[in-house]
Write a protein that holds these residues in place. Structure first.
Motif, mmCIF file in Angstrom:
data_model
loop_
_atom_site.group_PDB
_atom_site.id
_atom_site.type_symbol
_atom_site.label_atom_id
_atom_site.label_comp_id
_atom_site.label_asym_id
_atom_site.label_seq_id
_atom_site.Cartn_x
_atom_site.Cartn_y
_atom_site.Cartn_z
ATOM 1 N N SER A 596 3.240 10.398 -3.147
ATOM 2 C CA SER A 596 1.929 10.476 -3.817
ATOM 3 C C SER A 596 1.217 11.767 -3.473
ATOM 4 O O SER A 596 0.360 12.232 -4.216
ATOM 5 C CB SER A 596 1.068 9.260 -3.406
ATOM 6 O OG SER A 596 0.947 9.212 -1.988
ATOM 7 N N ARG A 611 8.242 -0.429 -4.537
ATOM 8 C CA ARG A 611 7.294 -1.388 -3.932
ATOM 9 C C ARG A 611 8.071 -2.306 -3.005
ATOM 10 O O ARG A 611 9.307 -2.358 -3.044
ATOM 11 C CB ARG A 611 6.562 -2.193 -5.004
ATOM 12 C CG ARG A 611 7.390 -3.298 -5.631
ATOM 13 C CD ARG A 611 6.590 -4.122 -6.606
ATOM 14 N NE ARG A 611 7.394 -5.230 -7.130
ATOM 15 C CZ ARG A 611 6.980 -6.049 -8.098
ATOM 16 N NH1 ARG A 611 5.790 -5.855 -8.677
ATOM 17 N NH2 ARG A 611 7.753 -7.031 -8.510
ATOM 18 N N LYS A 627 -0.607 8.044 -18.547
ATOM 19 C CA LYS A 627 -1.906 7.981 -17.889
ATOM 20 C C LYS A 627 -2.942 7.446 -18.857
ATOM 21 O O LYS A 627 -3.074 7.950 -19.983
ATOM 22 C CB LYS A 627 -2.297 9.368 -17.378
ATOM 23 C CG LYS A 627 -3.585 9.355 -16.557
ATOM 24 C CD LYS A 627 -3.877 10.741 -15.986
ATOM 25 C CE LYS A 627 -5.145 10.697 -15.127
ATOM 26 N NZ LYS A 627 -5.451 12.019 -14.532
ATOM 27 N N GLN A 632 -6.050 4.862 -14.504
ATOM 28 C CA GLN A 632 -5.024 3.833 -14.575
ATOM 29 C C GLN A 632 -3.744 4.405 -15.195
ATOM 30 O O GLN A 632 -3.787 5.338 -15.996
ATOM 31 C CB GLN A 632 -5.512 2.638 -15.401
ATOM 32 C CG GLN A 632 -6.656 1.874 -14.733
ATOM 33 C CD GLN A 632 -7.030 0.644 -15.545
ATOM 34 O OE1 GLN A 632 -7.170 0.716 -16.767
ATOM 35 N NE2 GLN A 632 -7.189 -0.492 -14.861
ATOM 36 N N TYR A 633 -2.597 3.786 -14.804
ATOM 37 C CA TYR A 633 -1.303 4.241 -15.305
ATOM 38 C C TYR A 633 -0.544 3.065 -15.909
ATOM 39 O O TYR A 633 -0.555 1.956 -15.352
ATOM 40 C CB TYR A 633 -0.453 4.867 -14.188
ATOM 41 C CG TYR A 633 -1.010 6.194 -13.703
ATOM 42 C CD1 TYR A 633 -0.604 7.389 -14.284
ATOM 43 C CD2 TYR A 633 -1.941 6.236 -12.661
ATOM 44 C CE1 TYR A 633 -1.103 8.609 -13.836
ATOM 45 C CE2 TYR A 633 -2.455 7.447 -12.214
ATOM 46 C CZ TYR A 633 -2.028 8.629 -12.806
ATOM 47 O OH TYR A 633 -2.522 9.827 -12.374
ATOM 48 N N THR A 648 0.178 -0.890 -10.173
ATOM 49 C CA THR A 648 -0.727 -1.528 -9.234
ATOM 50 C C THR A 648 -0.713 -0.786 -7.912
ATOM 51 O O THR A 648 0.140 0.083 -7.668
ATOM 52 C CB THR A 648 -0.312 -2.994 -9.019
ATOM 53 O OG1 THR A 648 1.025 -3.026 -8.512
ATOM 54 C CG2 THR A 648 -0.375 -3.776 -10.342
ATOM 55 N N GLU A 649 -1.632 -1.137 -7.024
ATOM 56 C CA GLU A 649 -1.774 -0.412 -5.769
ATOM 57 C C GLU A 649 -0.564 -0.576 -4.843
ATOM 58 O O GLU A 649 -0.350 0.248 -3.955
ATOM 59 C CB GLU A 649 -3.040 -0.897 -5.047
ATOM 60 C CG GLU A 649 -4.330 -0.468 -5.760
ATOM 61 C CD GLU A 649 -5.565 -0.889 -4.964
ATOM 62 O OE1 GLU A 649 -5.385 -1.542 -3.913
ATOM 63 O OE2 GLU A 649 -6.673 -0.542 -5.390
ATOM 64 N N ASP A 650 0.224 -1.623 -5.034
ATOM 65 C CA ASP A 650 1.370 -1.817 -4.150
ATOM 66 C C ASP A 650 2.600 -1.024 -4.605
ATOM 67 O O ASP A 650 3.666 -1.128 -4.013
ATOM 68 C CB ASP A 650 1.733 -3.294 -4.041
ATOM 69 C CG ASP A 650 2.158 -3.887 -5.377
ATOM 70 O OD1 ASP A 650 1.784 -3.320 -6.421
ATOM 71 O OD2 ASP A 650 2.857 -4.919 -5.373
ATOM 72 N N ALA A 652 4.382 2.734 -5.476
ATOM 73 C CA ALA A 652 4.309 4.150 -5.104
ATOM 74 C C ALA A 652 5.409 4.923 -5.836
ATOM 75 O O ALA A 652 6.499 4.405 -6.081
ATOM 76 C CB ALA A 652 4.479 4.313 -3.601
#
Length: 812
Positions: A596, A611, A627, A632-633, A648-650, A652
């Protein structure tokens, strides 16, 4: 010349034009051609019918822009058709006549030719086939006078013409033109420059060692003339290999025994390809002579040497001769050493001849010196690299350089003491110890310090001495001969390396059956995680262990790769199987590791998402990233059967997709046993089919060349000329039965048009560790040109240049 050439880089010139290109085998031309690698080389010559024309052509990558030969001239109506009669020369035994420096002893030859029996034989066959005006070629003035007298005695109007004859050349020609003479017997005055189109019969009464002279003599009668519909040629064929010069020149047959046998069969079957209006007939005696000559020995060493010279376009090196199956031992028994043999073939320059005279003993010692290890050769290589024959060389510097040579020649590292084998370089302390070790071994041997059993001095002569910590060659080398001397020693050293490495290849290390012939990893190698699966469906768990990592080298078309960033993994599933560039289940993916922090913009790119599941295992998914607003993606599949999902945040970013790899590129420059090669292409191994050198599997478009470069131990009929011209070009020779019009020949020539790929697998030697050696996959190659028939000599360009390690292995 050499000093001038060295001022320029090999690729300095894009376009090089060489005039008088028929001299291309000369030393100065060879220096130029071997140094420069232009994008375009143009050779110009006004003598296209020279006997070394094939040599010239190969130097231009067999790319012939324009040529018009004798047969073409007849076809176009420029020259007269001919009827050729080859008569067995039954009254002369040429095997009894001394043969020196590629020619007969003239005195002995004349004594055999100027006889009543020979003249009677010639007269008989001339009367059977003659027309009205005959030009006859003799070996000497005595021979010409004898033949003229014999013909006159038998009522034929004939004269002999030479520098001492009573009649001048022009007067004789005028009388021949007017019909007051029937035959003119000549020595060499009429080989060229004669303009008498009315000559309709040529009588060949002499052997010729020169194909050029034969064609010049033949050409005296090929001029067209009113009332002349053909030229009659009456030629006499003897029981000596030199008589093959004539059909080789006229029909351009190859130099090998197989070529000659094919020609004899075609001549016997009256199936030679000739221009319209031409005819050729060899009588049974002539055919028998030629069959006996080809049966006496299958490719003598001289024939192999000459064949290689014709194929390469220059004098074959000792290493090339050895690789092609030549017997160096046979050469040595006959001539004493290699350079004496080359001298007998008249292939040494004046400076090389001078070197051979002055340094004969040392050159032979390099050729035959006993090698328990490679140390003596490494030392000589180091001296050559450091101008050690020009001026005394510091022994410490030579020792350090010698260690570097071991590191370059990885397969020779096994000769070193174990403590040195794993070292990449020497520190100060190690260098001091190594210096002492090197002085006690090869330096000691070359300075005459080796001792035989019992402690007595060996009888070997010392060729060097040490003075003031410098190694000095004992025999003075003239400045003008130094370059030639270095070239000659280097050629011997290269051969001894080949010979020694062959010995190592067949060696089995005690307690280990693995071969010692292991090449270093290629450049551009990156990790391949064979157990890492990138899901093309839904998130999928995949673990991988470091012991499952392979190193795979990819071609340059994938760009410069960093093994710390780039890696290979497999795709699993079909969610990306759509769009213009679909990714299929099982595809090999070239990925670039990102985080990231260093990913940069990933919008509209295909990336691998990582993840962890609830148990803590890693999961991976491949998707295109869009994007959206407010940071948000959206993760989008290329297959419309799969719904987009929100990032989601989990999750990468794990890696960016660089390319989908052609599976064959993974095999490039990797080694495979013969039985494993078909499986790479989804084929089954059939021993009968895959033992061949050119494999064309039934029901399969692709073709395969399986080549062993070293022909040692091969039957002479299988000593094909296969070699890399450079890292991008391969010269391959077909079987003796293959022509450009045969099924295999046509399939090879037209493979691109037919959508067929031609795959090249090459190995240097047949055996490794006393077992069959693997082949290295050199990628797909493309037919560029060919020369000759039965066999065809084919030049093909590689899609991917050889790796540096394979260049060293195969090109040198």
């Amino acid at each position: 010349m050499a000093k001038i050439i060295q001022r320029f880089g090999a690729d300095h010139f894009d376009y090089i034009v060489v005039d008088e290109f028929h001299h291309a085998s000369a030393r100065t031309y060879q220096q130029l051609l071997s140094h420069f690698t232009p994008r375009y080389l143009l050779g110009l010559t006004a003598t296209p019918d020279r006997t070394d024309q094939s040599d010239i052509l190969s130097l231009c990558d067999d790319n012939l822009v324009y040529r018009s030969d004798l047969f073409e001239g007849i076809t176009q109506g420029i020259l007269a058709p001919f009827h050729y009669y080859g008569i067995g020369d039954t009254t002369v035994n040429y095997q009894e006549i001394s043969w020196r420096n590629n020619k007969f002893d003239e005195k002995e030859l004349v004594n055999q030719l100027a006889t009543q029996a020979r003249a009677k034989h010639a007269l008989k066959h001339w009367q059977e086939h003659k027309q009205t005006r005959t030009l006859a070629f003799c070996i000497s003035k005595k021979h010409a006078d004898f033949m003229a007298e014999y013909f006159v005695k038998h009522g034929i109007k004939a004269v002999s013409v030479h520098s001492e004859s009573a009649i001048r050349r022009n007067d004789a020609l005028s009388q021949l033109e007017a019909g007051t003479l029937g035959v003119v017997f000549s020595v060499d005055l009429f080989n060229e420059g004669v303009d008498l189109p009315s000559i309709d019969t040529v009588l060949m009464l002499r052997p010729t060692e020169s194909k050029i002279i034969f064609m010049q003599q033949l050409g005296r009668g090929l001029r067209r003339c009113e009332g002349k519909d053909k030229l009659i040629i009456v030629d006499f064929i003897g029981n000596h290999h030199s008589f093959f010069n004539k059909p080789e020149a006229l029909f351009k047959i190859g130099p090998t025994n197989a070529n000659k046998k094919d020609f004899i069969n075609d001549a016997n079957d009256v199936s030679l390809v000739l221009p319209e209006g031409c005819f050729i007939n060899y009588d049974p005696v002539a055919i028998d002579f030629m069959q006996q000559l080809t049966a006496t020995r299958i490719d003598s060493q001289v024939e192999l040497y000459e064949s290689l010279k014709a194929s390469f376009g220059y004098k074959p090196s000792m290493g090339a001769f050895y690789h092609a199956g030549g017997s160096i031992d046979t050469i040595r028994r006959e001539y004493g050493q290699w350079w004496e043999f080359v001298a007998k073939q008249e292939d040494l320059s004046d400076s090389e001849l001078a070197c051979l005279t002055s340094h004969k003993a040392f050159l032979r010692e390099v050729e035959v010196t006993k090698l328990d290890k490679s140390f003596k050769l490494i030392l000589l290589e180091s001296l050559l690299e450091n101008d050690g024959f020009k001026a005394p060389a510091n022994t410490l510097a030579i020792a350090q350089n010698s260690f570097g040579i071991f590191k370059r020649r990885q397969r020779l590292v096994v000769d070193l003491p174990e403590k040195y084998q794993a070292l990449a370089a020497l520190d100060t302390k190690q260098l001091k110890t190594w210096h002492t070790y090197w002085l006690n071994n090869p330096v000691n041997a070359w300075t005459g310090g080796s001792k035989a059993q019992g402690g007595k001095k060996a009888a070997d002569k010392a060729y060097f001495k040490i003075e003031e910590e410098k190694l000095t060659y004992l025999t003075a080398i003239a400045a003008e001969e130094l370059d030639a001397f270095n070239v000659m020693v280097q050629e011997l050293v290269n051969y001894r390396f080949l010979q020694y490495e062959q010995r190592l290849t067949n060696k089995v290390i005690e307690g280990d059956s693995s071969p010692v012939n292991v090449l270093p990893d290629a450049a551009n190698s990156i990790p391949y995680f064979s157990d890492l699966k990138i899901a093309c469906g839904h998130f999928r768990t995949s673990s991988h262990e470091t012991e499952e990592i392979e190193q795979i080298a990819l071609p340059e078309k994938y760009g410069t790769l960093d093994p710390a960033k780039h890696f290979i993994a497999r795709a699993m599933g079909n969610s990306m199987n759509g769009g213009k560039h679909p990714i299929h289940d099982g595809d090999y993916l070239l990925l670039e590791h990102i985080t990231s922090n260093n990913a940069g913009s990933i919008s509209n790119q295909i990336v691998a998402i990582e993840r962890q599941d609830t148990s803590g295992d890693d999961q991976y998914l491949l998707r295109s990233v869009n994007k959206l607003s407010q940071g948000q993606y959206e993760l989008v599949a290329q297959n419309s059967d799969y719904e987009p999902m929100m990032a989601t945040e989990d999750m990468a970013t794990f890696a960016r997709l660089r390319d989908v790899i052609d599976p064959m590129d993974l095999y490039l420059h990797q080694s495979f046993m013969r039985a494993d090669i078909p499986g790479l292409f989804g084929l089954e191994f059939n021993k009968g089919a895959w033992e061949a050198g050119h494999v064309c599997p039934k029901g399969q478009d692709d073709q395969f060349l399986l080549v062993t470069l070293n022909k040692q131990g091969k039957n002479a009929d299988h000593q094909y000329h296969d070699y890399f011209k450079d890292g991008n070009t391969f010269h391959w020779q077909s079987q003796n039965s293959t022509s450009s019009t045969s099924g295999k020949g046509q399939r090879l020539i037209n493979h691109k048009v037919n959508g067929s790929k031609l795959h090249l697998f090459v190995r240097k030697n047949k055996l490794e560790a006393k077992k069959g050696a693997p082949f290295y996959y050199c990628g797909a190659v493309n037919y560029e040109s060919h020369e000759g028939e039965k066999p065809m000599s084919v030049v093909a360009g590689l899609d991917s240049e050889l790796s540096e390690s394979l260049k060293l292995e195969f090109v040198g």
